[in-house]
Enzyme design. Structure first.
Site, PDB file in Angstrom:
ATOM      1  N   ASP A   3      31.218  64.211  33.809  1.00  0.00           N
ATOM      2  CA  ASP A   3      29.840  63.778  34.061  1.00  0.00           C
ATOM      3  C   ASP A   3      29.143  64.603  35.148  1.00  0.00           C
ATOM      4  O   ASP A   3      27.948  64.437  35.378  1.00  0.00           O
ATOM      5  CB  ASP A   3      29.815  62.301  34.507  1.00  0.00           C
ATOM      6  CG  ASP A   3      30.167  61.353  33.371  1.00  0.00           C
ATOM      7  OD1 ASP A   3      30.161  61.781  32.207  1.00  0.00           O
ATOM      8  OD2 ASP A   3      30.454  60.160  33.665  1.00  0.00           O
ATOM      9  N   LYS A  15      24.003  56.808  37.056  1.00  0.00           N
ATOM     10  CA  LYS A  15      23.479  57.036  35.701  1.00  0.00           C
ATOM     11  C   LYS A  15      23.776  55.833  34.826  1.00  0.00           C
ATOM     12  O   LYS A  15      24.671  55.013  35.122  1.00  0.00           O
ATOM     13  CB  LYS A  15      24.065  58.297  35.064  1.00  0.00           C
ATOM     14  CG  LYS A  15      25.589  58.338  34.907  1.00  0.00           C
ATOM     15  CD  LYS A  15      26.157  57.719  33.649  1.00  0.00           C
ATOM     16  CE  LYS A  15      27.684  57.902  33.559  1.00  0.00           C
ATOM     17  NZ  LYS A  15      28.362  56.982  32.646  1.00  0.00           N
ATOM     18  N   VAL A  22      32.110  51.434  42.397  1.00  0.00           N
ATOM     19  CA  VAL A  22      33.086  52.503  42.158  1.00  0.00           C
ATOM     20  C   VAL A  22      33.833  52.260  40.838  1.00  0.00           C
ATOM     21  O   VAL A  22      34.129  51.112  40.491  1.00  0.00           O
ATOM     22  CB  VAL A  22      34.085  52.523  43.341  1.00  0.00           C
ATOM     23  CG1 VAL A  22      35.187  53.547  43.120  1.00  0.00           C
ATOM     24  CG2 VAL A  22      33.338  52.818  44.648  1.00  0.00           C
ATOM     25  N   GLY A  67      30.977  58.619  41.425  1.00  0.00           N
ATOM     26  CA  GLY A  67      31.841  59.674  41.962  1.00  0.00           C
ATOM     27  C   GLY A  67      31.363  61.050  41.506  1.00  0.00           C
ATOM     28  O   GLY A  67      31.322  62.005  42.293  1.00  0.00           O
TER      29      GLY A  67
HETATM   30  O1  C5P Z   1      36.354  64.318  33.141  1.00  0.00           O
HETATM   31  P1  C5P Z   1      36.711  62.982  33.676  1.00  0.00           P
HETATM   32  O2  C5P Z   1      37.635  63.057  34.864  1.00  0.00           O
HETATM   33  O3  C5P Z   1      35.532  62.108  33.925  1.00  0.00           O
HETATM   34  O4  C5P Z   1      37.512  62.272  32.525  1.00  0.00           O
HETATM   35  C1  C5P Z   1      38.379  61.193  32.739  1.00  0.00           C
HETATM   36  C2  C5P Z   1      39.167  60.940  31.481  1.00  0.00           C
HETATM   37  O5  C5P Z   1      38.330  60.401  30.463  1.00  0.00           O
HETATM   38  C3  C5P Z   1      39.780  62.183  30.842  1.00  0.00           C
HETATM   39  O6  C5P Z   1      41.044  62.448  31.367  1.00  0.00           O
HETATM   40  C4  C5P Z   1      39.840  61.803  29.390  1.00  0.00           C
HETATM   41  O7  C5P Z   1      40.975  60.999  29.148  1.00  0.00           O
HETATM   42  C5  C5P Z   1      38.634  60.913  29.194  1.00  0.00           C
HETATM   43  N1  C5P Z   1      37.458  61.620  28.661  1.00  0.00           N
HETATM   44  C6  C5P Z   1      37.451  62.044  27.335  1.00  0.00           C
HETATM   45  N2  C5P Z   1      36.355  62.668  26.838  1.00  0.00           N
HETATM   46  C7  C5P Z   1      35.256  62.878  27.596  1.00  0.00           C
HETATM   47  C8  C5P Z   1      35.231  62.431  28.945  1.00  0.00           C
HETATM   48  C9  C5P Z   1      36.352  61.814  29.446  1.00  0.00           C
HETATM   49  O8  C5P Z   1      38.445  61.864  26.622  1.00  0.00           O
HETATM   50  N3  C5P Z   1      34.192  63.473  27.063  1.00  0.00           N
END
Ligand code: C5P
Length: 332
Positions: A152, A17, A109, A116
């Site tokens: 995501d 994306k 990556v 991922g």
């Molecule tokens: O959900 P994901 O594992 O992709 O998120 C990784 C990190 O990115 C989260 O632990 C958080 O610190 C940050 N994040 C966030 N707000 C979002 C998406 C991700 O703060 N909407």
């Protein structure tokens, strides 16, 4: 579904994306951030194949292509586990025997391209199909399980252009872009961890949301893509979109070399350069795949002669692809 159908391998293309916009609307009590972001799927994709192992034991994963780190940590195995848990919690519980997954990794990556998360959505869906359990899991449970795997992941359950809000769980489908604008992706080999970028963002803004102008650009683009936008009109907006990412400055603090690479790319290509997600992938829009491919060649030359600096662990990944429209395959 017949026993034979269960045993035939299931193949899924897991697209990358691009965030055309990314506004940080606010920080939530759970530590995540509410976003307002226009996501489009790309033709660039990983290929995931899943079939029952035919024996007792654990699920297995074999990765080819780009280095995706330790197999045991791969989100594909977690997604298969989440799918098994979801099936097991339902009223009708079909058997969910061990699966063998193969992943051909083509999306850089930890690059801000959602590779991922896309693999996870594909694995979840393919596992259910392998067990003949697609119809057992209703849409709500499916979305909940996806959101738990990563912010995501819900987007990739459909992989259609969308306005993404909340932490990533609120999706408004958009018509998207007519035609196939080319995209050049340049991913420096530096580690940019998403939590670090959000932490720097919070520190710099003292908990306040992002730039109101980014939010307005994002809302405007979502409205336009809701009606469908031509590739030409999208490219006419590239300058505004390239700065419509609230995480740009934070990513540049986490990976200071990114600024020099972005500047050198701007000079070399004479086009606006944006950042996808929390980076480090930088993107440029072109009217066609052919023009993006020519630019990829030019950037590779400039990296080789040092005009574009190499930061991190070696030369950047340089990929020409297109925005994907509808359910089409496609390669780079
Ligand atoms: O959900 P994901 O594992 O992709 O998120 C990784 C990190 O990115 C989260 O632990 C958080 O610190 C940050 N994040 C966030 N707000 C979002 C998406 C991700 O703060 N909407």
């Amino acid at each position: 579904m017949t026993d034979a159908a269960h045993r035939s391998p299931i193949v899924r293309l897991a697209p990358a994306k691009l965030n055309l916009t990314l506004a940080v609307v606010g920080r939530r009590d759970d530590g995540f951030h509410d976003l307002h972001s226009v996501f489009v799927p790309l033709a660039l994709h990983d290929v995931l194949t899943i079939a029952p192992t035919g024996t007792a034991g654990d699920d297995t994963l074999h990765v080819t292509g780009l280095d995706a780190g330790p197999v045991g940590d791969n989100i594909v195995l977690r997604a298969v586990g989440a799918a098994r848990e979801t099936v097991g919690a339902g009223p009708w519980r079909p058997p969910s025997p061990p699966l063998a997954a193969r992943l051909d990794k083509r999306i850089p990556v930890a690059a801000g391209l959602g590779g991922g998360s896309s693999d996870a959505a594909a694995a979840f869906d393919a596992a259910l199909e392998a067990w003949g359990a697609l119809e057992v899991v209703d849409a709500d449970r499916w979305r909940d399980a996806a959101a738990k795997l990563g912010s995501d992941v819900p987007f990739f359950l459909t992989g259609e252009p969308a306005l993404v809000e909340g932490r990533g769980e609120r999706l408004t489908p958009l018509k998207g872009v007519h035609g196939h604008p080319g995209i050049l992706l340049v991913t420096p080999r530096v580690v940019v961890r998403t939590p670090d970028v959000f932490a720097v963002f919070d520190g710099a803004r003292h908990g306040a949301p992002g730039d109101g102008a980014v939010r307005m650009t994002s809302a405007h683009l979502a409205q336009e893509l809701g009606n469908g936008l031509s590739a030409t009109d999208l490219i006419a907006r590239a300058g505004v979109l390239a700065s419509a990412n609230d995480l740009l400055h934070a990513a540049a603090i986490v990976a200071p070399g990114l600024v020099a690479v972005r500047r050198a790319l701007t000079r070399r290509l004479s086009r606006p350069i944006g950042l996808s997600g929390s980076g480090p992938t930088l993107w440029t829009l072109y009217p066609s795949l052919g023009e993006a491919e020519a630019a990829a060649f030019d950037v590779a030359t400039a990296v080789a002669d040092g005009t574009i600096p190499t930061i991190g662990e070696g030369p950047p990944s340089i990929i020409a692809t297109t925005i994907r429209t509808g359910h089409e395959g496609g390669t780079t």
